[in-house]
Design a protein around this motif. Structure first.
Motif, PDB file in Angstrom:
ATOM      1  N   ASP A 181       0.827  -1.213   0.000  1.00 44.66           N
ATOM      2  CA  ASP A 181       0.000   0.000   0.000  1.00 44.66           C
ATOM      3  C   ASP A 181       0.858   1.259   0.000  1.00 44.66           C
ATOM      4  O   ASP A 181       0.555   2.238  -0.691  1.00 44.66           O
ATOM      5  N   VAL A 182       1.913   1.239   0.794  1.00 44.50           N
ATOM      6  CA  VAL A 182       2.821   2.398   0.858  1.00 44.50           C
ATOM      7  C   VAL A 182       3.538   2.561  -0.477  1.00 44.50           C
ATOM      8  O   VAL A 182       3.664   3.677  -1.006  1.00 44.50           O
ATOM      9  N   LYS A 183       4.007   1.462  -1.039  1.00 47.06           N
ATOM     10  CA  LYS A 183       4.727   1.528  -2.313  1.00 47.06           C
ATOM     11  C   LYS A 183       3.836   2.053  -3.426  1.00 47.06           C
ATOM     12  O   LYS A 183       4.306   2.775  -4.326  1.00 47.06           O
ATOM     13  N   ALA A 184       2.559   1.715  -3.385  1.00 46.00           N
ATOM     14  CA  ALA A 184       1.626   2.213  -4.408  1.00 46.00           C
ATOM     15  C   ALA A 184       1.499   3.733  -4.325  1.00 46.00           C
ATOM     16  O   ALA A 184       1.486   4.429  -5.351  1.00 46.00           O
ATOM     17  N   ASP A 193       4.775   5.239  -5.606  1.00 44.39           N
ATOM     18  CA  ASP A 193       4.888   5.170  -7.069  1.00 44.39           C
ATOM     19  C   ASP A 193       4.188   6.347  -7.727  1.00 44.39           C
ATOM     20  O   ASP A 193       4.712   6.966  -8.668  1.00 44.39           O
ATOM     21  N   LYS A 194       2.980   6.665  -7.246  1.00 44.56           N
ATOM     22  CA  LYS A 194       2.260   7.820  -7.795  1.00 44.56           C
ATOM     23  C   LYS A 194       3.008   9.118  -7.541  1.00 44.56           C
ATOM     24  O   LYS A 194       3.082   9.985  -8.405  1.00 44.56           O
ATOM     25  N   ALA A 195       3.589   9.234  -6.335  1.00 42.74           N
ATOM     26  CA  ALA A 195       4.322  10.448  -5.983  1.00 42.74           C
ATOM     27  C   ALA A 195       5.542  10.630  -6.877  1.00 42.74           C
ATOM     28  O   ALA A 195       5.833  11.746  -7.340  1.00 42.74           O
ATOM     29  N   PHE A 196       6.253   9.548  -7.143  1.00 44.99           N
ATOM     30  CA  PHE A 196       7.447   9.661  -7.980  1.00 44.99           C
ATOM     31  C   PHE A 196       7.090   9.964  -9.435  1.00 44.99           C
ATOM     32  O   PHE A 196       7.862  10.629 -10.136  1.00 44.99           O
ATOM     33  N   GLN A 197       5.932   9.512  -9.877  1.00 44.47           N
ATOM     34  CA  GLN A 197       5.483   9.883 -11.225  1.00 44.47           C
ATOM     35  C   GLN A 197       5.319  11.396 -11.318  1.00 44.47           C
ATOM     36  O   GLN A 197       5.667  12.010 -12.334  1.00 44.47           O
ATOM     37  N   PHE A 198       4.780  11.998 -10.269  1.00 43.09           N
ATOM     38  CA  PHE A 198       4.645  13.459 -10.250  1.00 43.09           C
ATOM     39  C   PHE A 198       6.011  14.127 -10.209  1.00 43.09           C
ATOM     40  O   PHE A 198       6.284  15.083 -10.953  1.00 43.09           O
ATOM     41  N   PHE A 223      14.537  10.914  -4.665  1.00 46.67           N
ATOM     42  CA  PHE A 223      14.889   9.843  -5.595  1.00 46.67           C
ATOM     43  C   PHE A 223      16.066   9.019  -5.075  1.00 46.67           C
ATOM     44  O   PHE A 223      16.094   7.793  -5.215  1.00 46.67           O
ATOM     45  N   LEU A 224      17.046   9.683  -4.482  1.00 44.47           N
ATOM     46  CA  LEU A 224      18.194   8.972  -3.909  1.00 44.47           C
ATOM     47  C   LEU A 224      17.757   7.973  -2.848  1.00 44.47           C
ATOM     48  O   LEU A 224      18.196   6.817  -2.830  1.00 44.47           O
ATOM     49  N   LYS A 225      16.896   8.428  -1.941  1.00 46.74           N
ATOM     50  CA  LYS A 225      16.445   7.565  -0.848  1.00 46.74           C
ATOM     51  C   LYS A 225      15.616   6.386  -1.358  1.00 46.74           C
ATOM     52  O   LYS A 225      15.483   5.375  -0.667  1.00 46.74           O
ATOM     53  N   ASN A 226      15.093   6.529  -2.572  1.00 40.48           N
ATOM     54  CA  ASN A 226      14.318   5.446  -3.153  1.00 40.48           C
ATOM     55  C   ASN A 226      15.182   4.513  -4.009  1.00 40.48           C
ATOM     56  O   ASN A 226      14.661   3.602  -4.647  1.00 40.48           O
ATOM     57  N   GLY A 227      16.493   4.771  -4.040  1.00 45.69           N
ATOM     58  CA  GLY A 227      17.400   3.858  -4.736  1.00 45.69           C
ATOM     59  C   GLY A 227      17.884   4.303  -6.091  1.00 45.69           C
ATOM     60  O   GLY A 227      18.620   3.572  -6.756  1.00 45.69           O
ATOM     61  N   ALA A 228      17.510   5.514  -6.548  1.00 44.81           N
ATOM     62  CA  ALA A 228      17.990   6.002  -7.848  1.00 44.81           C
ATOM     63  C   ALA A 228      19.480   6.317  -7.767  1.00 44.81           C
ATOM     64  O   ALA A 228      20.006   6.612  -6.694  1.00 44.81           O
ATOM     65  N   GLY A 258       0.333   8.822   9.679  1.00 45.69           N
ATOM     66  CA  GLY A 258       0.851   9.641   8.590  1.00 45.69           C
ATOM     67  C   GLY A 258       0.515   9.042   7.235  1.00 45.69           C
ATOM     68  O   GLY A 258       0.126   9.763   6.297  1.00 45.69           O
ATOM     69  N   PHE A 259       0.648   7.733   7.124  1.00 44.72           N
ATOM     70  CA  PHE A 259       0.313   7.076   5.855  1.00 44.72           C
ATOM     71  C   PHE A 259      -1.168   7.247   5.519  1.00 44.72           C
ATOM     72  O   PHE A 259      -1.528   7.569   4.379  1.00 44.72           O
ATOM     73  N   VAL A 260      -2.027   7.023   6.505  1.00 43.33           N
ATOM     74  CA  VAL A 260      -3.478   7.164   6.274  1.00 43.33           C
ATOM     75  C   VAL A 260      -3.792   8.587   5.806  1.00 43.33           C
ATOM     76  O   VAL A 260      -4.554   8.787   4.846  1.00 43.33           O
ATOM     77  N   TYR A 261      -3.204   9.570   6.464  1.00 40.92           N
ATOM     78  CA  TYR A 261      -3.442  10.972   6.086  1.00 40.92           C
ATOM     79  C   TYR A 261      -2.933  11.240   4.673  1.00 40.92           C
ATOM     80  O   TYR A 261      -3.637  11.848   3.843  1.00 40.92           O
ATOM     81  N   LEU A 262      -1.718  10.799   4.373  1.00 34.97           N
ATOM     82  CA  LEU A 262      -1.128  11.073   3.065  1.00 34.97           C
ATOM     83  C   LEU A 262      -1.875  10.355   1.943  1.00 34.97           C
ATOM     84  O   LEU A 262      -2.055  10.909   0.857  1.00 34.97           O
ATOM     85  N   LYS A 263      -2.304   9.140   2.183  1.00 34.18           N
ATOM     86  CA  LYS A 263      -3.067   8.425   1.167  1.00 34.18           C
ATOM     87  C   LYS A 263      -4.372   9.159   0.857  1.00 34.18           C
ATOM     88  O   LYS A 263      -4.783   9.272  -0.304  1.00 34.18           O
ATOM     89  N   LYS A 264      -4.995   9.678   1.912  1.00 41.55           N
ATOM     90  CA  LYS A 264      -6.269  10.400   1.739  1.00 41.55           C
ATOM     91  C   LYS A 264      -6.058  11.713   0.985  1.00 41.55           C
ATOM     92  O   LYS A 264      -6.890  12.103   0.155  1.00 41.55           O
ATOM     93  N   GLU A 265      -4.955  12.395   1.248  1.00 39.65           N
ATOM     94  CA  GLU A 265      -4.739  13.733   0.689  1.00 39.65           C
ATOM     95  C   GLU A 265      -4.007  13.725  -0.650  1.00 39.65           C
ATOM     96  O   GLU A 265      -3.880  14.769  -1.279  1.00 39.65           O
ATOM     97  N   GLN A 266      -3.508  12.569  -1.087  1.00 42.56           N
ATOM     98  CA  GLN A 266      -2.761  12.535  -2.349  1.00 42.56           C
ATOM     99  C   GLN A 266      -3.672  12.876  -3.521  1.00 42.56           C
ATOM    100  O   GLN A 266      -4.796  12.386  -3.628  1.00 42.56           O
TER     101      GLN A 266
END
Length: 549
Positions: free
Chosen positions: A38-41, A44-49, A68-73, A331-339
């Motif tokens: 769920d977090v990765k999903a 993924d949307k955030a990195f597309q933006f 991007f660095l923290k995500n492994g780029a 925090g995840f619940v809030y961010l998922k709702k507000e994305q």
């Protein structure tokens, strides 16, 4: 008995605060971690933006690059390339002429330290020097036109100093002492921290130390509480007033835990009192527990990144880790709702959509926790068990308290290459067995040695801390007289271990048996005396010597 009860109650109250924020009473229907689908999903949307987002400021570009660095780029990613380009452009000027705001300067340092501190050490140190030049007399950082320190800005200066130190590029003790005491003095009596810090007053009492009286601050916001609290843990770690651990350390069986270095607990200062830091932390944790919410109005996403930073340092300081803490799940619940549909997060100011999204991403990735774990890399640890020994016991020896192989099929060029790369999987082995380098260098002709010694002399001044330390030691082991200028320059190193090692290597070269006067703790007078004495010594035997410092 009463004293023991008091300490027990203090510990228990801290545990209750930790449990409240970490575990409950709230629980989500399905708790998550950064690795949850769920977090990765959401990420993924955030990195597309973020792939197409931009920010004109140095700090904005570096914040996106850091996500991007923290995500492994890697360094070839366009957003990371853009941030590097901005950092290089900003550092073409002298440190005193760098005019980027404090936020941008601090975030640029954090980005470069995460990316490649060895490669970008010149840029990192120039940006650090620009921060040092702008530190206010009281110790904080803030707007040029104001005398007050700004807690929001100061947290990024402190975090950048922590990253610099953990990257092996030294710690400015005096600057860290000043900001540590400013943070202590600008806490609200109730436990929060103000935006523009108001300093405590001191009451004089005859025959006693002045008594500090905290004063009411200009505001009591969750974002500033997280900022101030995070700073208390960072400065305590920088000054070695406390020690961090990682979740991996805590989970290891005793035989595989890193051995604590003998000097790990030796404080680097006597100008910051640990009791004041501990008191500030207790007040702050108590205030945060009473006032905590995941979505305060204002700069919510900026707050979330600060909250993750504080919580990560708190966990590492206390050595207590919860896999699915309440604050992260909320925090995840809030961010998922507000994305938003495009993957971004939007605050009150649409111009900040890109940095707000990067802040949210850094929260979800547990960015600070990753940094702490990286800083405690196992390559620096020595296992207390005998695992990993070669099969033939006749091919091992004990050097500097370590069991090492004596028959290793590796060239001197490869060994020196490894010392230049602290991230190399064999770095810990090579830096822990410098006698091997001496053995490989000694049989070579002077012409054959020249290239390798020249690289080591440069490494002693420009590499990461562990690389500099190793190079300084090797120059002493091989008694490289022409490396004396580099060793004398190393006496100016910010890392006191390197200063002491350089002095020892010079004594090896000069075959001087008298004891060093430097001591274990930084001492400006002793350093200056040592530099002057060694310069005079070198000029007496090499009148053509040219010094770097």
């Amino acid at each position: 008995m009463m004293l023991r009860r008091f300490h027990h109650l203090r510990w228990l109250s801290g545990l209750l605060v930790f449990a409240t924020l970490a575990c409950g009473p709230w629980r989500s229907a399905r708790a998550v971690t950064p690795d949850s689908p769920d977090v990765k999903a959401v990420l993924d949307k955030a990195f597309q933006f973020l792939e197409t987002a931009d920010d004109a400021r140095l700090g904005g570009k570096c914040l996106i690059g850091l996500a991007f660095l923290k995500n492994g780029a890697d360094e070839k990613h366009p957003k990371i390339e853009a941030a590097v380009k901005a950092c290089i452009a900003a550092t073409k000027r002298d440190a005193t002429e760098i005019k980027n705001d404090i936020y941008s300067t601090g975030i640029a340092i954090i980005f470069l330290c995460t990316l490649n501190p060895s490669k970008y050490s010149v840029e990192i140190l120039k940006l650090r020097d620009s921060l040092l030049a702008r530190q206010k007399p009281h110790g904080g950082w803030g707007y040029p036109e104001r005398d007050t320190g700004d807690t929001s800005m100061t947290q990024y200066a402190v975090l950048s100093f922590w990253e610099i130190s953990k990257a092996g590029l030294g710690c400015d003790i005096e600057s860290t002492e000043k900001v540590a005491n400013w943070i202590i003095r600008t806490q609200d009596p109730g436990g929060s921290f103000g935006y523009q810090g108001r300093e405590a007053t001191f009451e004089e009492e005859e025959g006693k130390k002045p008594k500090m009286e905290l004063v009411k601050q200009d505001s009591a916001k969750l974002s500033m509480a997280a900022a101030g609290l995070g700073c208390t843990y960072m400065v305590a770690d920088l000054l070695k007033l406390s020690e961090l651990t990682t979740e991996r350390d805590a989970k290891l069986p005793p035989a595989l835990r890193p051995v604590k270095k003998p000097l790990a607990q030796v404080a680097l200062t006597d100008k910051v009192e640990l009791r004041y830091i501990r008191a500030a932390q207790e007040r702050g944790r108590s205030w945060l527990a009473k006032n905590y919410k995941i979505d305060p109005p204002g700069f919510t996403f900026y707050y979330l990144y600060g909250l993750e930073r504080y919580q990560s340092f708190y966990e590492a300081s206390e050595g207590r880790f919860i896999k699915e803490p309440r604050w992260y799940n909320e925090g995840f619940v809030y961010l998922k709702k507000e994305q938003q549909e495009d993957g971004s997060w939007k605050g009150a100011n649409e111009a900040l959509n890109a940095p707000d999204t990067a802040f949210a991403v850094l929260f979800l990735l547990r960015s600070t926790k990753k940094a702490i774990e990286k800083s405690r890399a196992y390559s620096e640890a020595t296992l207390v068990s005998g695992r990993g020994l070669p099969g033939n016991s006749q091919e091992v020896a004990i050097r500097s308290g370590r069991i090492v192989q004596t028959k290793v099929n590796v060239t001197i060029t490869q060994l020196v290459d490894i010392l230049h790369a602290p991230e190399h999987k064999a770095f810990g082995t090579v830096s822990g067995d410098l006698e091997l380098l001496r053995e490989r260098l000694t049989p070579l002709t002077a012409a054959e040695q020249a290239t390798h010694l020249a690289r080591l002399r440069t490494l002693a001044l420009t590499g990461g801390a562990e690389s500099r330390l190793a190079a300084v030691k090797v120059l002493g082991l091989v008694r490289d007289l022409h490396g004396a200028e580099s060793l004398i320059a190393a006496l100016d190193d910010l890392d006191w271990r390197i200063v002491v090692a350089a002095d020892h290597s010079l004594r090896q070269i000069g075959r001087i048996v008298s004891p060093s006067t430097l001591g274990d703790k930084p001492n400006k007078v002793a350093r200056a005396d040592a530099i002057q004495s060694w310069k005079l010594w070198l000029l007496s035997i090499r009148p053509d010597a040219e010094f770097f410092n």
